[in-house]
Design a protein around this motif. Structure first.
Motif, PDB file in Angstrom:
ATOM      1  N   PHE A  85       0.819  -1.209   0.000  1.00 18.95           N
ATOM      2  CA  PHE A  85       0.000   0.000   0.000  1.00 18.95           C
ATOM      3  C   PHE A  85       0.860   1.269   0.000  1.00 18.95           C
ATOM      4  CE2 PHE A  85      -4.037   1.952   2.031  1.00 18.95           C
ATOM      5  CZ  PHE A  85      -4.675   2.006   0.806  1.00 18.95           C
ATOM      6  N   ASP A 107       4.876   7.702  -0.238  1.00 18.25           N
ATOM      7  CA  ASP A 107       4.205   8.297  -1.398  1.00 18.25           C
ATOM      8  C   ASP A 107       2.703   8.036  -1.417  1.00 18.25           C
ATOM      9  OD1 ASP A 107       6.408   9.452  -2.474  1.00 18.25           O
ATOM     10  OD2 ASP A 107       6.725   7.973  -4.057  1.00 18.25           O
ATOM     11  N   TYR A 132      -2.607   4.330  -4.661  1.00 21.23           N
ATOM     12  CA  TYR A 132      -3.521   5.468  -4.573  1.00 21.23           C
ATOM     13  C   TYR A 132      -2.837   6.799  -4.814  1.00 21.23           C
ATOM     14  CZ  TYR A 132      -7.173   2.338  -3.692  1.00 21.23           C
ATOM     15  OH  TYR A 132      -8.041   1.320  -3.860  1.00 21.23           O
ATOM     16  N   SER A 164      -0.979   7.958  -0.677  1.00 21.44           N
ATOM     17  CA  SER A 164      -1.789   8.773   0.226  1.00 21.44           C
ATOM     18  C   SER A 164      -2.673   7.898   1.113  1.00 21.44           C
ATOM     19  CB  SER A 164      -2.640   9.754  -0.574  1.00 21.44           C
ATOM     20  OG  SER A 164      -3.522   9.051  -1.426  1.00 21.44           O
ATOM     21  N   GLY A 165      -3.163   6.780   0.560  1.00 14.88           N
ATOM     22  CA  GLY A 165      -3.988   5.884   1.374  1.00 14.88           C
ATOM     23  C   GLY A 165      -3.173   5.273   2.500  1.00 14.88           C
ATOM     24  N   PRO A 175       0.078   7.786  -5.909  1.00 11.63           N
ATOM     25  CA  PRO A 175       1.339   8.064  -5.240  1.00 11.63           C
ATOM     26  C   PRO A 175       2.033   9.260  -5.893  1.00 11.63           C
ATOM     27  CG  PRO A 175       1.548   6.170  -6.681  1.00 11.63           C
ATOM     28  CD  PRO A 175       0.100   6.531  -6.665  1.00 11.63           C
ATOM     29  N   ARG A 233       3.086  16.160   7.563  1.00  9.19           N
ATOM     30  CA  ARG A 233       3.738  15.422   6.478  1.00  9.19           C
ATOM     31  C   ARG A 233       5.167  15.899   6.359  1.00  9.19           C
ATOM     32  NH1 ARG A 233       0.451  16.239   1.069  1.00  9.19           N
ATOM     33  NH2 ARG A 233       1.836  14.765   0.057  1.00  9.19           N
ATOM     34  N   GLU A 265      -1.748  17.496   5.959  1.00  8.59           N
ATOM     35  CA  GLU A 265      -2.903  17.075   5.155  1.00  8.59           C
ATOM     36  C   GLU A 265      -4.080  16.730   6.063  1.00  8.59           C
ATOM     37  OE1 GLU A 265      -1.873  13.603   2.946  1.00  8.59           O
ATOM     38  OE2 GLU A 265      -1.358  12.432   4.707  1.00  8.59           O
ATOM     39  N   LEU A 266      -5.269  16.693   5.449  1.00  4.38           N
ATOM     40  CA  LEU A 266      -6.463  16.292   6.183  1.00  4.38           C
ATOM     41  C   LEU A 266      -6.705  14.811   5.962  1.00  4.38           C
ATOM     42  CD1 LEU A 266      -9.049  19.168   5.528  1.00  4.38           C
ATOM     43  CD2 LEU A 266      -7.688  18.737   7.580  1.00  4.38           C
ATOM     44  N   GLN A 267      -6.994  14.106   7.053  1.00  2.00           N
ATOM     45  CA  GLN A 267      -7.316  12.678   6.951  1.00  2.00           C
ATOM     46  C   GLN A 267      -8.650  12.406   7.639  1.00  2.00           C
ATOM     47  OE1 GLN A 267      -4.100  10.336   8.536  1.00  2.00           O
ATOM     48  NE2 GLN A 267      -2.630  11.063   6.998  1.00  2.00           N
ATOM     49  N   ARG A 268      -9.216  11.214   7.361  1.00  2.00           N
ATOM     50  CA  ARG A 268     -10.495  10.879   7.983  1.00  2.00           C
ATOM     51  C   ARG A 268     -10.362  10.884   9.508  1.00  2.00           C
ATOM     52  NH1 ARG A 268     -11.308   4.400   6.631  1.00  2.00           N
ATOM     53  NH2 ARG A 268      -9.388   3.648   7.600  1.00  2.00           N
ATOM     54  N   ARG A 314      -0.734   6.536   4.095  1.00  2.00           N
ATOM     55  CA  ARG A 314      -0.465   7.488   5.182  1.00  2.00           C
ATOM     56  C   ARG A 314      -1.636   7.570   6.166  1.00  2.00           C
ATOM     57  NH1 ARG A 314       1.478  10.706   0.910  1.00  2.00           N
ATOM     58  NH2 ARG A 314      -0.283  12.113   1.132  1.00  2.00           N
ATOM     59  N   THR A 315      -2.864   7.379   5.648  1.00  2.00           N
ATOM     60  CA  THR A 315      -4.015   7.436   6.554  1.00  2.00           C
ATOM     61  C   THR A 315      -4.083   6.199   7.442  1.00  2.00           C
ATOM     62  OG1 THR A 315      -5.317   8.784   5.040  1.00  2.00           O
ATOM     63  CG2 THR A 315      -6.536   7.520   6.677  1.00  2.00           C
ATOM     64  N   VAL A 316      -4.068   5.021   6.844  1.00  2.00           N
ATOM     65  CA  VAL A 316      -4.315   3.824   7.659  1.00  2.00           C
ATOM     66  C   VAL A 316      -3.105   3.428   8.500  1.00  2.00           C
ATOM     67  CG1 VAL A 316      -6.181   2.900   6.248  1.00  2.00           C
ATOM     68  CG2 VAL A 316      -3.839   2.220   5.750  1.00  2.00           C
TER      69      VAL A 316
END
Lengths: 367, 403
Positions: free
Chosen positions: B46, B60, B50, B62-63, B52, B333, B339-342, B65-67
């Motif tokens: 991963f 790189d 997404y 972005s997905g 990158p 970052r 950045e904004l994440q869920r 970095r969130t999970v």
């Protein structure tokens, strides 16, 4: 040693459901499957859950209500009647978990705010759920599953680029919110064990939908790229086969495996030699692959391709699942008795567990 | 400030992509110490998915970095005997092992449940598996999406019976549902293991979750009712559809549940015929085509009709509701603006219990050196030797930083 057991909660855990929602009721059903004792409080008149479609075959009885209340104790009581009030307060006094469905305003109108519930059940975990939240522009909106899938961003990504965006069928947004409620309740129970105190939390169906369709916001945040329906079409293909549809999924580096499985010389053509070329010549590729899939049944295709380690699936109808060898082997469906309708099936718990007793200390060792 | 709910819980995290790593994201958000296990040669796939970019190296994706926020990373080669020995020392310090490998991989690495129990007698092993850890098809692979098909969801999703659809790669519904149920089961597993003083192995079947979320359909079909089929946006017995609004690809999702709704809507859009579905839909489409979706939704909601704009995921960042509840979270970052994440899976009323993000997703092996020396008690010389032999990995300067 294989996991087979389902009850992860001690049977002494008592759960009370207040108010009615698909999310709250599904969460209660999960807690029941986990081994807790679950009591659902239902209004004496105009139960929303009892009117949720679909109906059991040839009847007026809600299949949704029947499925969600399996194994629960139902107490019919009204918040605005003294007798009902008393029985609800008695239930709360013994509750470890309280699931509340409805907005703050609705609960304040019933004179049973989450704070009141915390007072009546001080060590309980209180989880509350709304469809569109307590605050913000949608709090008073009418709507259900479709509007939640729309507002949370999920629908926007499903369907064809030039056609109407579509929902996932059934009640996935509301039931997934039931999963989120369970996550909150588990965290609350963990803290109750460790800190000896209760807690309360809330969520909404649109929040859960946003949690599930999180990638679009994330992608945009980083790259300014706007995801649109169908933008990542390759490589999954949904192809017709002899008896239905087949999800023909392959990774670009699996292409040689696809050629080996399909055994059609046309696939050796230069036009299909790289993933960008296969995407460019997608219609021709689909035509060749469909000739192959139409010669086979979906379950046969599934086992044939998976044997080559392709990550495929067959499009299973609900009835197909009853005959699926993996589900039969795991005993996934529960046999239940539906009063007036006879023996029926419900999905079992999608988890299993097994214990390994701690090794016994050897003689002479101190435990 | 209160202690985070999962303070003191430590996870040996072998999970990758979303189904598994999304589970441990929730645990990390609530204060568990998640140690992400990767090797330099087999990092989480991963990291590069997404959209990158090419400026953040192994961060790189972005997905990713969130999970993987709030997690530590430990670089170890589990196929190297010395690496495996290090991993076992680390497992002895952990409460939970989470994995979503293809079935059989963990046991082949020498880290099956029986082995884990020898290392840590009250360990909780959680296997987030495509189809569970038992049964004839348990070794079949998937990347989430085929489970839409295999779980029954595709048979109720699509434009019509001849066009079943999956939830798309972007959504990947079977991965998302697993990553919401997973954390619940992991936490309940830790409770149960602690209470009994013995190990637990929890098997989660992603495919079964998809089917479990269709209970009324299963009940009806088992009683001889017709299997449900895809019917675009219609509900089980209501007229529902998305109507195009002003602008490009803007839609309004409308549901009519009773006759009163139909009459109100017909009046509002000037429809002559309230009986024929197609005629009513056509009249609404004519009406909505010139209206912005938010305005159209507001007009119909004032009449008590269920209607909502189809929002794009990124638009939620500016949406009144999501702003009011403070949903999106700002995360630092490296070399870029934050950045904004869920946000959190649920919101605890006592703010101090809610999630918090204290660190961005880690580089491969970013915390290897500090965990080796501080938690596991290896000397700097031993760490260097294990790194030289390829058993463990860490970024070039991190051993110095750890000491």
């Amino acid at each position: 040693m294989a996991p087979t057991m389902k009850a992860l909660l001690e049977p002494s855990i008592r759960v009370v459901e207040l108010g009615e929602s698909l999310a709250g009721s599904y969460c209660g059903r999960l807690l029941q499957q986990l081994g807790a004792g679950v009591t659902a409080v239902e209004p004496t008149r105009r139960s929303r859950l009892r009117s949720m479609p679909p109906r059991l075959p040839g009847s007026d009885v809600s299949a949704t209500y029947t499925a969600l209340t399996e194994g629960k104790r139902i107490v019919r009581a009204d918040f605005d009647q003294p007798a009902g009030r008393a029985s609800i307060e008695e239930l709360l006094a013994g509750a470890d978990v309280v699931i509340m469905s409805g907005t703050l305003r609705e609960w304040e109108e019933r004179a049973l705010s989450p704070a009141d519930v915390r007072r009546l059940a001080p060590t309980a975990v209180v989880g509350r759920v709304t469809t569109f939240g307590d605050v913000g522009p949608y709090a008073q909106w009418a709507g259900g599953e479709l509007q939640a899938q729309a507002l949370g961003g999920l629908m926007n990504m499903i369907g064809e680029p030039d056609a109407e965006p579509i929902r996932i069928g059934g009640y996935p947004a509301q039931y997934s919110t039931g999963l989120a409620l369970l996550a909150g309740i588990s965290l609350g129970l963990f803290r109750k064990d460790n800190a000896g105190r209760g807690s309360s939390f809330s969520t909404s169906v649109i929040e859960t939908v946003a949690h599930m369709e999180w990638k679009t916001a994330q992608t945009y945040a980083q790259e300014g790229k706007i995801a649109v329906r169908g933008w990542r079409q390759d490589p999954p293909l949904i192809l017709p086969c002899r008896d239905g549809f087949f999800a023909f999924f392959y990774l670009p580096h699996d292409w040689d495996v696809v050629r080996k499985v399909v055994q059609d010389p046309r696939l050796d053509d230069e036009r299909f030699s790289t993933q960008p070329l296969r995407q460019e010549n997608r219609d021709e590729l689909v035509a060749v692959l469909t000739e192959f899939t139409l010669r086979h049944n979906k379950v046969d295709l599934y086992h044939l391709t998976q044997a080559h380690r392709m990550t495929t699936g067959y499009v299973a109808s609900i009835s197909d699942l009853f005959a699926d060898r993996q589900y039969l082997s795991r005993g996934f469906f529960d046999d239940v008795e539906t009063p007036g309708f006879g023996p029926a099936k419900l999905p079992g718990a999608p988890w299993r567990w097994v214990a390994a007793p701690a090794p016994q200390p050897q003689e002479g060792q101190v435990a | 400030m209160n202690t985070p709910i999962l303070d003191g819980v430590r996870v040996f995290d072998l999970s990758i992509v979303t189904a598994g790593a999304g589970c441990t994201q929730v645990l990390a958000d609530f204060g568990a110490e998640i140690i992400k296990i990767e090797s330099a040669t087999k990092p989480d796939l991963f990291r590069g998915w997404y959209q990158p970019n090419t400026t953040e190296g192994d961060l790189d994706g972005s997905g990713f970095r969130t999970v993987n926020r709030n997690k530590k990373a430990f670089g170890v080669d589990l196929k190297n005997p010395e690496g495996l020995a290090v991993a076992k020392r680390l497992i002895a310090e952990c409460d939970v092992v989470v994995e979503n490998y293809r079935q059989g991989v963990l046991a082949r690495l020498g880290l099956g449940f029986d082995e884990l129990v020898k290392i840590k007698p009250d360990i909780v092993l959680v296997s987030v598996a495509s189809q569970g850890t038992t049964g004839p098809d348990s070794r079949y692979g998937s990347f989430g999406s085929p489970l839409d098909a295999l779980g029954g969801s595709m048979s109720v999703t699509g434009y019509d019976e001849a066009h079943p659809l999956w939830s798309s790669q972007q959504v990947n519904y079977p991965d998302q549902t697993a990553s919401i149920l997973g954390p619940a089961l992991i936490v309940l597993g830790i409770r149960a293991a602690r209470a009994a003083g013995e190990a637990r192995w929890i098997d989660i079947s992603q495919r079964e979750i998809v089917t479990a979320l269709l209970p009324e359909a299963v009940l009806n079909s088992s009683l001889g009712g017709a299997d449900p089929i895809p019917q675009c946006n219609r509900g089980y017995d209501s007229l529902e559809w998305a109507t195009a609004c002003a602008g490009e690809d803007n839609w309004l999702a409308v549901s009519l549940t009773d006759e009163a709704d139909r009459a109100e809507l017909a009046k509002a859009v000037g429809a002559q015929d309230t009986v024929d579905d197609d005629a009513l839909i056509e009249a609404v489409d004519r009406w909505s085509r010139t209206r912005p979706r938010a305005e159209a939704a507001g007009e119909l909601q004032r009449l008590g009709i269920a209607a909502a704009p189809v929002m794009r995921g990124f638009e939620l960042r500016d949406d009144g509701y999501f702003q009011d509840i403070g949903y999106f979270q700002t995360v630092e970052r490296e070399g870029h603006d934050p950045e904004l994440q869920r946000g959190w899976i649920v919101r605890f009323d006592d703010n101090a219990d809610a999630g918090a993000i204290s660190r961005r997703a880690p580089h491969i092996g970013e915390h290897t050196a500090e965990i080796m020396t501080d938690m596991l008690g290896y000397t700097v010389a031993e760490v260097q030797q294990l790194s030289d032999s390829g058993a463990i990995t860490y970024p070039a300067d991190s051993l110095q930083l750890a000491h």
